[in-house]
Write an enzyme that holds these catalytic residues in place. Sequence first.
Site, PDB file in Angstrom:
ATOM      1  N   ASP A  29      38.291  38.022  33.398  1.00 49.35           N
ATOM      2  CA  ASP A  29      38.084  36.580  33.271  1.00 49.35           C
ATOM      3  C   ASP A  29      39.330  35.911  32.690  1.00 49.35           C
ATOM      4  O   ASP A  29      39.751  36.218  31.573  1.00 49.35           O
ATOM      5  CB  ASP A  29      36.871  36.319  32.373  1.00 49.35           C
ATOM      6  CG  ASP A  29      36.411  34.871  32.406  1.00 49.35           C
ATOM      7  OD1 ASP A  29      37.229  33.983  32.729  1.00 49.35           O
ATOM      8  OD2 ASP A  29      35.228  34.617  32.091  1.00 49.35           O
ATOM      9  N   ARG A  30      39.920  35.001  33.438  1.00 50.87           N
ATOM     10  CA  ARG A  30      41.132  34.319  33.001  1.00 50.87           C
ATOM     11  C   ARG A  30      40.887  33.409  31.802  1.00 50.87           C
ATOM     12  O   ARG A  30      41.821  32.967  31.149  1.00 50.87           O
ATOM     13  CB  ARG A  30      41.728  33.472  34.141  1.00 50.87           C
ATOM     14  CG  ARG A  30      42.497  34.253  35.189  1.00 50.87           C
ATOM     15  CD  ARG A  30      41.633  35.105  36.068  1.00 50.87           C
ATOM     16  NE  ARG A  30      40.588  34.325  36.716  1.00 50.87           N
ATOM     17  CZ  ARG A  30      39.428  34.846  37.119  1.00 50.87           C
ATOM     18  NH1 ARG A  30      39.126  36.121  36.903  1.00 50.87           N
ATOM     19  NH2 ARG A  30      38.521  34.096  37.716  1.00 50.87           N
ATOM     20  N   CYS A  90      43.922  30.465  42.496  1.00 51.69           N
ATOM     21  CA  CYS A  90      43.271  30.211  41.210  1.00 51.69           C
ATOM     22  C   CYS A  90      44.267  29.484  40.332  1.00 51.69           C
ATOM     23  O   CYS A  90      45.391  29.967  40.130  1.00 51.69           O
ATOM     24  CB  CYS A  90      42.845  31.523  40.560  1.00 51.69           C
ATOM     25  SG  CYS A  90      42.257  31.361  38.842  1.00 51.69           S
ATOM     26  N   ALA A 134      45.019  31.388  36.806  1.00 45.60           N
ATOM     27  CA  ALA A 134      45.817  32.612  36.949  1.00 45.60           C
ATOM     28  C   ALA A 134      47.314  32.321  37.003  1.00 45.60           C
ATOM     29  O   ALA A 134      48.133  33.235  36.817  1.00 45.60           O
ATOM     30  CB  ALA A 134      45.383  33.378  38.196  1.00 45.60           C
ATOM     31  N   LYS A 162      30.117  29.212  40.198  1.00 54.60           N
ATOM     32  CA  LYS A 162      30.469  30.592  40.505  1.00 54.60           C
ATOM     33  C   LYS A 162      29.230  31.429  40.824  1.00 54.60           C
ATOM     34  O   LYS A 162      29.306  32.399  41.588  1.00 54.60           O
ATOM     35  CB  LYS A 162      31.235  31.211  39.335  1.00 54.60           C
ATOM     36  CG  LYS A 162      32.684  30.746  39.220  1.00 54.60           C
ATOM     37  CD  LYS A 162      33.362  31.371  38.019  1.00 54.60           C
ATOM     38  CE  LYS A 162      34.821  30.964  37.910  1.00 54.60           C
ATOM     39  NZ  LYS A 162      35.663  31.538  38.989  1.00 54.60           N
ATOM     40  N   CYS A 184      40.708  23.271  39.212  1.00 57.44           N
ATOM     41  CA  CYS A 184      40.023  24.560  39.289  1.00 57.44           C
ATOM     42  C   CYS A 184      39.510  24.675  40.712  1.00 57.44           C
ATOM     43  O   CYS A 184      38.976  23.691  41.261  1.00 57.44           O
ATOM     44  CB  CYS A 184      38.871  24.632  38.290  1.00 57.44           C
ATOM     45  SG  CYS A 184      37.906  26.159  38.416  1.00 57.44           S
TER      46      CYS A 184
END
Length: 229
Positions: free
Chosen positions: A48-49, A79, A82, A158, A189
């Site tokens: 998980d970032r 992403c 990221a 998600k 996002c």
Amino acid sequence: MSLALGVLGGMGPAATLDFLTKLQAHTPARRDQDHLRVLVDINPQVPDRNDPLVRPGPVLAEMAVGLRQAGAEVLAIACNTAHAHADEIVRAAGLPLVDMIQAAAVAARDSGALRAGVLGTRQALKLYREYLAAQGMGLVVLPPERQEAFMALLYRIKSGDTGAEVRAEMAGFAAELEAAGAEAVIAGCTEVPLVLEEGVIRTPFVDAGDELARRCVAVCLGLESVAAV
């Protein structure tokens, strides 16, 4: 010959598929052979970032190396968050990266806005603050308690919830940014465009994933350099 694109994806899977759809839509093609060669690593197992206790960078770097070994000549990350590990990814793979956040910041600047609101994770907001400042722009963010609610909504998306209630709540967050002075709103996002689209809000809407797709097509076809701004 166009360059082969390597995509680091799976964060999350639905957002990656959305990006690939946009990539295909922006490619000028009359036949199969006119499309880009795209190598994609959809890896939902990337840590998980948004968790400060884990290290997604090494996993992302390993993915990038695998894409290079499979034939990728340029990279993209589907992403926003990221991108905090972009330097590690580029160092490991030795390939140029088409930067999603840079593409979105430039699009926001080109809209004529001086202040952009960003719907993104805390880590993504840090990146956007820097990139927008480089374009001479200010950043508008949600207050802390509303940022917490936004994060909770992201995890609902998600989990597969993209229904009317989620869409209304996301539109509400965008409206709050507008009310706080945002002259453009960036979907910072890749889950956001799954439930929010242009026309729902009054100000220009910048979909970072869509801007990345446009840039990837231009770079892979040799129409722009990776460093173009």
